[in-house]
Motif scaffolding. Structure first.
Motif, PDB file in Angstrom:
ATOM      1  N   ILE A 297      34.096  42.311  52.972  1.00  0.00           N
ATOM      2  CA  ILE A 297      33.521  43.668  53.025  1.00  0.00           C
ATOM      3  C   ILE A 297      33.216  44.055  54.470  1.00  0.00           C
ATOM      4  CG2 ILE A 297      31.465  45.013  52.428  1.00  0.00           C
ATOM      5  CD1 ILE A 297      31.497  43.419  49.731  1.00  0.00           C
ATOM      6  N   ARG A 298      32.676  43.111  55.238  1.00  0.00           N
ATOM      7  CA  ARG A 298      32.348  43.387  56.647  1.00  0.00           C
ATOM      8  C   ARG A 298      33.607  43.715  57.447  1.00  0.00           C
ATOM      9  NH1 ARG A 298      32.353  40.821  61.301  1.00  0.00           N
ATOM     10  NH2 ARG A 298      33.093  38.861  60.420  1.00  0.00           N
ATOM     11  N   ILE A 299      34.658  42.951  57.213  1.00  0.00           N
ATOM     12  CA  ILE A 299      35.905  43.206  57.931  1.00  0.00           C
ATOM     13  C   ILE A 299      36.491  44.545  57.507  1.00  0.00           C
ATOM     14  CG2 ILE A 299      38.269  42.394  58.291  1.00  0.00           C
ATOM     15  CD1 ILE A 299      37.121  39.526  57.951  1.00  0.00           C
ATOM     16  N   GLY A 300      36.412  44.866  56.223  1.00  0.00           N
ATOM     17  CA  GLY A 300      36.882  46.173  55.747  1.00  0.00           C
ATOM     18  C   GLY A 300      36.144  47.318  56.414  1.00  0.00           C
ATOM     19  N   ALA A 301      34.872  47.105  56.708  1.00  0.00           N
ATOM     20  CA  ALA A 301      34.083  48.148  57.381  1.00  0.00           C
ATOM     21  C   ALA A 301      34.636  48.449  58.767  1.00  0.00           C
ATOM     22  CB  ALA A 301      32.620  47.723  57.461  1.00  0.00           C
ATOM     23  N   TYR A 302      35.230  47.452  59.428  1.00  0.00           N
ATOM     24  CA  TYR A 302      35.859  47.702  60.730  1.00  0.00           C
ATOM     25  C   TYR A 302      37.009  48.698  60.608  1.00  0.00           C
ATOM     26  CZ  TYR A 302      33.373  43.818  62.911  1.00  0.00           C
ATOM     27  OH  TYR A 302      32.417  42.984  63.406  1.00  0.00           O
ATOM     28  N   LEU A 303      37.617  48.745  59.430  1.00  0.00           N
ATOM     29  CA  LEU A 303      38.688  49.716  59.200  1.00  0.00           C
ATOM     30  C   LEU A 303      38.134  51.059  58.736  1.00  0.00           C
ATOM     31  CD1 LEU A 303      41.212  47.383  57.354  1.00  0.00           C
ATOM     32  CD2 LEU A 303      41.326  48.160  59.725  1.00  0.00           C
ATOM     33  N   GLY A 304      36.811  51.137  58.623  1.00  0.00           N
ATOM     34  CA  GLY A 304      36.173  52.373  58.203  1.00  0.00           C
ATOM     35  C   GLY A 304      36.063  52.501  56.698  1.00  0.00           C
ATOM     36  N   TRP A 305      36.227  51.406  55.976  1.00  0.00           N
ATOM     37  CA  TRP A 305      36.196  51.446  54.519  1.00  0.00           C
ATOM     38  C   TRP A 305      34.804  51.117  54.009  1.00  0.00           C
ATOM     39  CZ3 TRP A 305      41.186  48.321  52.986  1.00  0.00           C
ATOM     40  CH2 TRP A 305      42.305  48.977  53.498  1.00  0.00           C
ATOM     41  N   SER A 306      34.425  51.800  52.934  1.00  0.00           N
ATOM     42  CA  SER A 306      33.161  51.499  52.264  1.00  0.00           C
ATOM     43  C   SER A 306      33.364  50.296  51.347  1.00  0.00           C
ATOM     44  CB  SER A 306      32.713  52.703  51.436  1.00  0.00           C
ATOM     45  OG  SER A 306      33.625  52.914  50.368  1.00  0.00           O
ATOM     46  N   GLU A 307      32.267  49.767  50.839  1.00  0.00           N
ATOM     47  CA  GLU A 307      32.349  48.618  49.930  1.00  0.00           C
ATOM     48  C   GLU A 307      33.209  48.928  48.698  1.00  0.00           C
ATOM     49  OE1 GLU A 307      29.387  45.572  47.557  1.00  0.00           O
ATOM     50  OE2 GLU A 307      28.643  46.647  49.304  1.00  0.00           O
ATOM     51  N   PRO A 308      33.048  50.112  48.054  1.00  0.00           N
ATOM     52  CA  PRO A 308      33.928  50.417  46.911  1.00  0.00           C
ATOM     53  C   PRO A 308      35.406  50.522  47.312  1.00  0.00           C
ATOM     54  CG  PRO A 308      31.990  51.831  46.856  1.00  0.00           C
ATOM     55  CD  PRO A 308      31.971  51.102  48.175  1.00  0.00           C
ATOM     56  N   ASP A 309      35.674  51.027  48.529  1.00  0.00           N
ATOM     57  CA  ASP A 309      37.060  51.092  49.010  1.00  0.00           C
ATOM     58  C   ASP A 309      37.646  49.690  49.166  1.00  0.00           C
ATOM     59  OD1 ASP A 309      36.985  53.876  49.189  1.00  0.00           O
ATOM     60  OD2 ASP A 309      36.425  53.854  51.311  1.00  0.00           O
ATOM     61  N   VAL A 310      36.851  48.780  49.715  1.00  0.00           N
ATOM     62  CA  VAL A 310      37.295  47.395  49.890  1.00  0.00           C
ATOM     63  C   VAL A 310      37.596  46.772  48.531  1.00  0.00           C
ATOM     64  CG1 VAL A 310      36.552  45.091  50.616  1.00  0.00           C
ATOM     65  CG2 VAL A 310      36.095  47.064  52.082  1.00  0.00           C
ATOM     66  N   ALA A 311      36.703  46.981  47.574  1.00  0.00           N
ATOM     67  CA  ALA A 311      36.900  46.420  46.232  1.00  0.00           C
ATOM     68  C   ALA A 311      38.164  46.982  45.590  1.00  0.00           C
ATOM     69  CB  ALA A 311      35.679  46.708  45.365  1.00  0.00           C
ATOM     70  N   ARG A 312      38.373  48.291  45.705  1.00  0.00           N
ATOM     71  CA  ARG A 312      39.584  48.896  45.117  1.00  0.00           C
ATOM     72  C   ARG A 312      40.850  48.357  45.783  1.00  0.00           C
ATOM     73  NH1 ARG A 312      36.238  53.393  44.652  1.00  0.00           N
ATOM     74  NH2 ARG A 312      36.787  54.174  46.696  1.00  0.00           N
ATOM     75  N   PHE A 313      40.831  48.229  47.104  1.00  0.00           N
ATOM     76  CA  PHE A 313      41.978  47.683  47.820  1.00  0.00           C
ATOM     77  C   PHE A 313      42.274  46.270  47.345  1.00  0.00           C
ATOM     78  CE2 PHE A 313      43.674  45.305  51.514  1.00  0.00           C
ATOM     79  CZ  PHE A 313      44.851  46.008  51.701  1.00  0.00           C
ATOM     80  N   ALA A 314      41.230  45.446  47.239  1.00  0.00           N
ATOM     81  CA  ALA A 314      41.402  44.059  46.789  1.00  0.00           C
ATOM     82  C   ALA A 314      41.964  44.018  45.376  1.00  0.00           C
ATOM     83  CB  ALA A 314      40.069  43.318  46.861  1.00  0.00           C
ATOM     84  N   GLU A 315      41.457  44.872  44.510  1.00  0.00           N
ATOM     85  CA  GLU A 315      41.934  44.897  43.126  1.00  0.00           C
ATOM     86  C   GLU A 315      43.404  45.296  43.042  1.00  0.00           C
ATOM     87  OE1 GLU A 315      37.678  45.873  40.959  1.00  0.00           O
ATOM     88  OE2 GLU A 315      39.028  47.527  41.410  1.00  0.00           O
ATOM     89  N   ARG A 316      43.780  46.298  43.819  1.00  0.00           N
ATOM     90  CA  ARG A 316      45.189  46.728  43.817  1.00  0.00           C
ATOM     91  C   ARG A 316      46.092  45.653  44.412  1.00  0.00           C
ATOM     92  NH1 ARG A 316      45.299  52.626  43.715  1.00  0.00           N
ATOM     93  NH2 ARG A 316      44.197  53.030  41.776  1.00  0.00           N
ATOM     94  N   LEU A 317      45.633  45.025  45.473  1.00  0.00           N
ATOM     95  CA  LEU A 317      46.427  44.007  46.152  1.00  0.00           C
ATOM     96  C   LEU A 317      46.616  42.760  45.295  1.00  0.00           C
ATOM     97  CD1 LEU A 317      47.760  43.197  48.913  1.00  0.00           C
ATOM     98  CD2 LEU A 317      45.580  42.099  49.434  1.00  0.00           C
ATOM     99  N   THR A 318      45.547  42.341  44.617  1.00  0.00           N
ATOM    100  CA  THR A 318      45.578  41.065  43.903  1.00  0.00           C
ATOM    101  C   THR A 318      45.879  41.191  42.415  1.00  0.00           C
ATOM    102  OG1 THR A 318      43.203  41.102  43.397  1.00  0.00           O
ATOM    103  CG2 THR A 318      43.883  40.097  45.494  1.00  0.00           C
ATOM    104  N   GLY A 319      45.681  42.377  41.856  1.00  0.00           N
ATOM    105  CA  GLY A 319      45.858  42.543  40.419  1.00  0.00           C
ATOM    106  C   GLY A 319      44.697  41.971  39.609  1.00  0.00           C
ATOM    107  N   ARG A 320      43.593  41.662  40.272  1.00  0.00           N
ATOM    108  CA  ARG A 320      42.399  41.129  39.612  1.00  0.00           C
ATOM    109  C   ARG A 320      41.220  42.029  39.930  1.00  0.00           C
ATOM    110  NH1 ARG A 320      42.236  34.667  40.265  1.00  0.00           N
ATOM    111  NH2 ARG A 320      41.294  34.876  38.233  1.00  0.00           N
ATOM    112  N   SER A 321      40.198  41.982  39.076  1.00  0.00           N
ATOM    113  CA  SER A 321      38.993  42.743  39.384  1.00  0.00           C
ATOM    114  C   SER A 321      38.309  42.096  40.587  1.00  0.00           C
ATOM    115  CB  SER A 321      38.043  42.766  38.182  1.00  0.00           C
ATOM    116  OG  SER A 321      37.466  41.496  37.987  1.00  0.00           O
ATOM    117  N   TRP A 322      37.543  42.886  41.308  1.00  0.00           N
ATOM    118  CA  TRP A 322      36.836  42.393  42.491  1.00  0.00           C
ATOM    119  C   TRP A 322      35.987  41.172  42.142  1.00  0.00           C
ATOM    120  CZ3 TRP A 322      36.607  42.011  47.435  1.00  0.00           C
ATOM    121  CH2 TRP A 322      35.429  41.815  48.123  1.00  0.00           C
TER     122      TRP A 322
END
Length: 97
Positions: free
Chosen positions: A41-66
């Motif tokens: 989540i901290r690293i995602g914030a460097y890209l300007g992403w919020s915690e929900p954005d990070v979770a959604r990205f992870a879910e789409r990338l991995t095919g699993r829930s956060w």
């Protein structure tokens, strides 16, 4: 980048890779899963992403829930961040130079 979750302990070495004789090694314990998630989540914030954005990205990338993402999936997310950051830096250097 977050420390690895590998079971092997990592040993930090001083610059130059040499340690004085008789000085103790600094051993870092691997991150727990909750700590690893916070790092992602901290690293995602460097890209300007919020915690929900990070979770959604992870879910789409991995095919699993956060909540179901384990160390391997979180590592995939961290590597994807590194790739995104590399591409952003390359684009910025093309614009600036």
């Amino acid at each position: 980048m977050p420390r690895s979750l590998r079971s092997a302990e990592s040993v930090s070495e001083p610059p130059g890779g040499r340690r004085r004789r008789g000085t103790p090694r600094v051993v870092r314990q691997p991150l727990g899963l909750a700590e690893y998630r916070r790092e992602v989540i901290r690293i995602g914030a460097y890209l300007g992403w919020s915690e929900p954005d990070v979770a959604r990205f992870a879910e789409r990338l991995t095919g699993r829930s956060w909540e179901d993402c384990q160390a391997a999936e979180l590592g995939d997310v961290a590597r994807s961040y590194a790739e995104i950051a590399t591409r952003i830096r390359a684009r910025l250097s093309n614009v600036e130079g």
